[in-house]
Motif scaffolding. Structure first.
Motif, PDB file in Angstrom:
ATOM      1  N   LEU A  74       0.826  -1.212   0.000  1.00 38.63           N
ATOM      2  CA  LEU A  74       0.000   0.000   0.000  1.00 38.63           C
ATOM      3  C   LEU A  74       0.856   1.257   0.000  1.00 38.63           C
ATOM      4  O   LEU A  74       0.420   2.313  -0.445  1.00 38.63           O
ATOM      5  CB  LEU A  74      -0.935  -0.005   1.217  1.00 38.63           C
ATOM      6  N   ASN A  75       2.087   1.135   0.510  1.00 37.86           N
ATOM      7  CA  ASN A  75       2.955   2.303   0.588  1.00 37.86           C
ATOM      8  C   ASN A  75       3.710   2.571  -0.712  1.00 37.86           C
ATOM      9  O   ASN A  75       4.483   3.520  -0.800  1.00 37.86           O
ATOM     10  CB  ASN A  75       3.957   2.153   1.740  1.00 37.86           C
ATOM     11  N   ASN A  76       3.493   1.731  -1.734  1.00 36.01           N
ATOM     12  CA  ASN A  76       4.134   1.975  -3.028  1.00 36.01           C
ATOM     13  C   ASN A  76       3.744   3.326  -3.608  1.00 36.01           C
ATOM     14  O   ASN A  76       4.509   3.935  -4.358  1.00 36.01           O
ATOM     15  CB  ASN A  76       3.755   0.868  -4.027  1.00 36.01           C
ATOM     16  N   LEU A  77       2.566   3.810  -3.254  1.00 39.76           N
ATOM     17  CA  LEU A  77       2.081   5.087  -3.787  1.00 39.76           C
ATOM     18  C   LEU A  77       3.036   6.224  -3.466  1.00 39.76           C
ATOM     19  O   LEU A  77       3.422   7.000  -4.345  1.00 39.76           O
ATOM     20  CB  LEU A  77       0.691   5.391  -3.226  1.00 39.76           C
ATOM     21  N   ILE A  78       3.431   6.323  -2.213  1.00 35.87           N
ATOM     22  CA  ILE A  78       4.331   7.429  -1.852  1.00 35.87           C
ATOM     23  C   ILE A  78       5.758   7.157  -2.289  1.00 35.87           C
ATOM     24  O   ILE A  78       6.502   8.083  -2.646  1.00 35.87           O
ATOM     25  CB  ILE A  78       4.273   7.736  -0.337  1.00 35.87           C
ATOM     26  N   GLU A  79       6.151   5.887  -2.319  1.00 37.95           N
ATOM     27  CA  GLU A  79       7.493   5.574  -2.797  1.00 37.95           C
ATOM     28  C   GLU A  79       7.650   5.982  -4.259  1.00 37.95           C
ATOM     29  O   GLU A  79       8.710   6.459  -4.675  1.00 37.95           O
ATOM     30  CB  GLU A  79       7.784   4.092  -2.597  1.00 37.95           C
ATOM     31  N   GLN A  80       6.599   5.810  -5.037  1.00 37.55           N
ATOM     32  CA  GLN A  80       6.619   6.270  -6.425  1.00 37.55           C
ATOM     33  C   GLN A  80       6.595   7.796  -6.496  1.00 37.55           C
ATOM     34  O   GLN A  80       7.207   8.400  -7.381  1.00 37.55           O
ATOM     35  CB  GLN A  80       5.420   5.698  -7.196  1.00 37.55           C
ATOM     36  N   ASP A  81       5.909   8.415  -5.545  1.00 34.47           N
ATOM     37  CA  ASP A  81       5.805   9.873  -5.533  1.00 34.47           C
ATOM     38  C   ASP A  81       7.135  10.530  -5.191  1.00 34.47           C
ATOM     39  O   ASP A  81       7.359  11.691  -5.522  1.00 34.47           O
ATOM     40  CB  ASP A  81       4.739  10.310  -4.519  1.00 34.47           C
ATOM     41  N   HIS A  82       8.026   9.795  -4.525  1.00 37.32           N
ATOM     42  CA  HIS A  82       9.359  10.323  -4.216  1.00 37.32           C
ATOM     43  C   HIS A  82      10.126  10.678  -5.484  1.00 37.32           C
ATOM     44  O   HIS A  82      11.041  11.505  -5.455  1.00 37.32           O
ATOM     45  CB  HIS A  82      10.200   9.291  -3.447  1.00 37.32           C
ATOM     46  N   ARG A  83       9.759  10.040  -6.602  1.00 40.76           N
ATOM     47  CA  ARG A  83      10.578  10.161  -7.811  1.00 40.76           C
ATOM     48  C   ARG A  83      10.707  11.590  -8.309  1.00 40.76           C
ATOM     49  O   ARG A  83      11.771  11.991  -8.790  1.00 40.76           O
ATOM     50  CB  ARG A  83      10.011   9.273  -8.923  1.00 40.76           C
ATOM     51  N   PHE A  84       9.621  12.374  -8.222  1.00 43.41           N
ATOM     52  CA  PHE A  84       9.690  13.762  -8.693  1.00 43.41           C
ATOM     53  C   PHE A  84      10.722  14.544  -7.875  1.00 43.41           C
ATOM     54  O   PHE A  84      11.523  15.305  -8.425  1.00 43.41           O
ATOM     55  CB  PHE A  84       8.323  14.431  -8.574  1.00 43.41           C
ATOM     56  N   ILE A  85      10.713  14.344  -6.560  1.00 40.78           N
ATOM     57  CA  ILE A  85      11.648  15.048  -5.677  1.00 40.78           C
ATOM     58  C   ILE A  85      13.075  14.582  -5.940  1.00 40.78           C
ATOM     59  O   ILE A  85      13.993  15.401  -6.086  1.00 40.78           O
ATOM     60  CB  ILE A  85      11.271  14.808  -4.201  1.00 40.78           C
ATOM     61  N   LYS A  86      13.275  13.266  -6.019  1.00 44.98           N
ATOM     62  CA  LYS A  86      14.614  12.723  -6.217  1.00 44.98           C
ATOM     63  C   LYS A  86      15.184  13.125  -7.579  1.00 44.98           C
ATOM     64  O   LYS A  86      16.378  13.398  -7.701  1.00 44.98           O
ATOM     65  CB  LYS A  86      14.568  11.194  -6.102  1.00 44.98           C
ATOM     66  N   ARG A  87      14.333  13.168  -8.591  1.00 48.04           N
ATOM     67  CA  ARG A  87      14.797  13.558  -9.923  1.00 48.04           C
ATOM     68  C   ARG A  87      15.271  15.008  -9.920  1.00 48.04           C
ATOM     69  O   ARG A  87      16.300  15.331 -10.506  1.00 48.04           O
ATOM     70  CB  ARG A  87      13.678  13.357 -10.940  1.00 48.04           C
ATOM     71  N   ARG A  88      14.526  15.886  -9.247  1.00 50.33           N
ATOM     72  CA  ARG A  88      14.917  17.294  -9.207  1.00 50.33           C
ATOM     73  C   ARG A  88      16.189  17.481  -8.386  1.00 50.33           C
ATOM     74  O   ARG A  88      17.096  18.194  -8.799  1.00 50.33           O
ATOM     75  CB  ARG A  88      13.760  18.118  -8.596  1.00 50.33           C
ATOM     76  N   VAL A  89      16.267  16.836  -7.234  1.00 46.06           N
ATOM     77  CA  VAL A  89      17.438  16.975  -6.359  1.00 46.06           C
ATOM     78  C   VAL A  89      18.665  16.333  -6.999  1.00 46.06           C
ATOM     79  O   VAL A  89      19.789  16.825  -6.837  1.00 46.06           O
ATOM     80  CB  VAL A  89      17.156  16.342  -4.977  1.00 46.06           C
ATOM     81  N   GLY A  90      18.452  15.255  -7.750  1.00 42.42           N
ATOM     82  CA  GLY A  90      19.567  14.534  -8.348  1.00 42.42           C
ATOM     83  C   GLY A  90      20.382  15.362  -9.328  1.00 42.42           C
ATOM     84  O   GLY A  90      21.559  15.072  -9.557  1.00 42.42           O
ATOM     85  N   HIS A  91      19.779  16.395  -9.920  1.00 38.97           N
ATOM     86  CA  HIS A  91      20.481  17.241 -10.888  1.00 38.97           C
ATOM     87  C   HIS A  91      21.171  18.435 -10.231  1.00 38.97           C
ATOM     88  O   HIS A  91      21.808  19.235 -10.911  1.00 38.97           O
ATOM     89  CB  HIS A  91      19.505  17.744 -11.960  1.00 38.97           C
ATOM     90  N   MET A  92      21.041  18.545  -8.914  1.00 39.64           N
ATOM     91  CA  MET A  92      21.697  19.648  -8.216  1.00 39.64           C
ATOM     92  C   MET A  92      23.118  19.250  -7.823  1.00 39.64           C
ATOM     93  O   MET A  92      23.458  18.075  -7.784  1.00 39.64           O
ATOM     94  CB  MET A  92      20.899  20.026  -6.964  1.00 39.64           C
ATOM     95  N   CYS A  93      23.916  20.233  -7.490  1.00 39.62           N
ATOM     96  CA  CYS A  93      25.305  19.956  -7.093  1.00 39.62           C
ATOM     97  C   CYS A  93      25.414  19.544  -5.629  1.00 39.62           C
ATOM     98  O   CYS A  93      26.499  19.252  -5.143  1.00 39.62           O
ATOM     99  CB  CYS A  93      26.169  21.203  -7.339  1.00 39.62           C
ATOM    100  N   GLY A  94      24.296  19.512  -4.939  1.00 41.10           N
ATOM    101  CA  GLY A  94      24.319  19.170  -3.516  1.00 41.10           C
ATOM    102  C   GLY A  94      23.989  20.378  -2.663  1.00 41.10           C
ATOM    103  O   GLY A  94      24.199  21.522  -3.070  1.00 41.10           O
ATOM    104  N   PHE A  95      23.469  20.119  -1.483  1.00 39.28           N
ATOM    105  CA  PHE A  95      23.118  21.195  -0.562  1.00 39.28           C
ATOM    106  C   PHE A  95      24.275  21.464   0.393  1.00 39.28           C
ATOM    107  O   PHE A  95      24.896  20.537   0.904  1.00 39.28           O
ATOM    108  CB  PHE A  95      21.866  20.823   0.239  1.00 39.28           C
ATOM    109  N   LYS A  96      24.529  22.743   0.638  1.00 35.31           N
ATOM    110  CA  LYS A  96      25.653  23.134   1.485  1.00 35.31           C
ATOM    111  C   LYS A  96      25.250  23.356   2.939  1.00 35.31           C
ATOM    112  O   LYS A  96      26.107  23.472   3.806  1.00 35.31           O
ATOM    113  CB  LYS A  96      26.304  24.414   0.943  1.00 35.31           C
TER     114      LYS A  96
END
Length: 231
Positions: free
Chosen positions: A166-188
């Motif tokens: 049942l929790n697959n819904l939010i695990e799939q929803d993480h993808r938008f956040i991870k995709r956006r963060v993945g292209h950043m150079c990292g947080f300082k």
């Protein structure tokens, strides 16, 4: 409302830059070029300051304008790298996939989970049940919240459901956040990470059409959520 006092740029240009960065996979230097092509000369460091300053304000306003959500929640956390260390980004959606709340934490434990649930309840009301994975910390966090509710005389008890399926819904929803963060150079810093993630979540909520509005574009809706800007 967002105050732009002391800002020497047009309010629409500021909000456009912030909205564009949060929604699309561009770097600050890319955005500097994009703004220059539109006649706005602004340094990438200034763009970073705008995102960190205004994103949390827009996110706070977004919670008050969000559509009513369903009473069955899905909660999970994902990993975000900050200052070279892994930290935990708590997130919750309802069973329709609408974003409920989010919170960056340095730790993954009972106090952090309880703090997130308290934050989510304050802006979305009390759910009938919360679906989590096998995390003991999250289950303990819900028990802590139930104790607090009982202490205040609330007869409602939140049901805990442990189900990875049942929790697959939010695990799939993480993808938008991870995709956006993945292209950043990292947080300082923790502050910049938390502020930027708040804004990315609002951009994601706009993409999901979670706000009642007649705005003709995502940017116009972003401006509408931000409210009338004060110079």
């Amino acid at each position: 409302m967002i105050s732009l006092k002391g800002c020497h740029f047009p309010k629409d240009a500021v909000l456009y830059a912030v909205c564009f960065y949060l929604r699309y996979t561009v770097s600050y230097r890319d955005l500097e070029e994009i703004m220059a092509e539109r006649g706005v000369r602004v340094d990438h460091a200034t763009l970073n300051r705008w995102v960190v300053k205004y994103s949390p304000i827009v996110a706070a306003r977004a919670q008050s304008k969000n559509r009513p959500t369903l009473s069955s929640w899905r909660m999970d956390e994902t990993y975000i790298r900050v200052c070279g260390k892994w930290m935990y980004f708590y997130r919750a959606v309802d069973k329709a996939g609408n974003t409920l709340d989010f919170m960056l934490s340095e730790r993954r434990n009972r106090p952090a989970a309880a703090g997130f649930f308290s934050k989510a309840l304050s802006s979305n009301g009390i759910p009938s049940k919360i679906v989590i994975d096998k995390s003991g910390a999250n289950a303990a966090g819900i028990r802590e919240v139930n104790k607090i509710l009982n202490r205040f005389g609330c007869l409602t008890k939140i049901e805990t459901v442990r189900s990875k399926y049942l929790n697959n819904l939010i695990e799939q929803d993480h993808r938008f956040i991870k995709r956006r963060v993945g292209h950043m150079c990292g947080f300082k810093s923790f502050r910049s990470a938390s502020a930027t993630l708040d804004g990315i979540e609002v951009a994601n909520m706009i993409r999901k059409q979670q706000f009642p509005s007649t705005a003709t574009s995502g940017f116009r809706l972003f401006v509408e959520i931000a409210g009338r800007c004060v110079r």
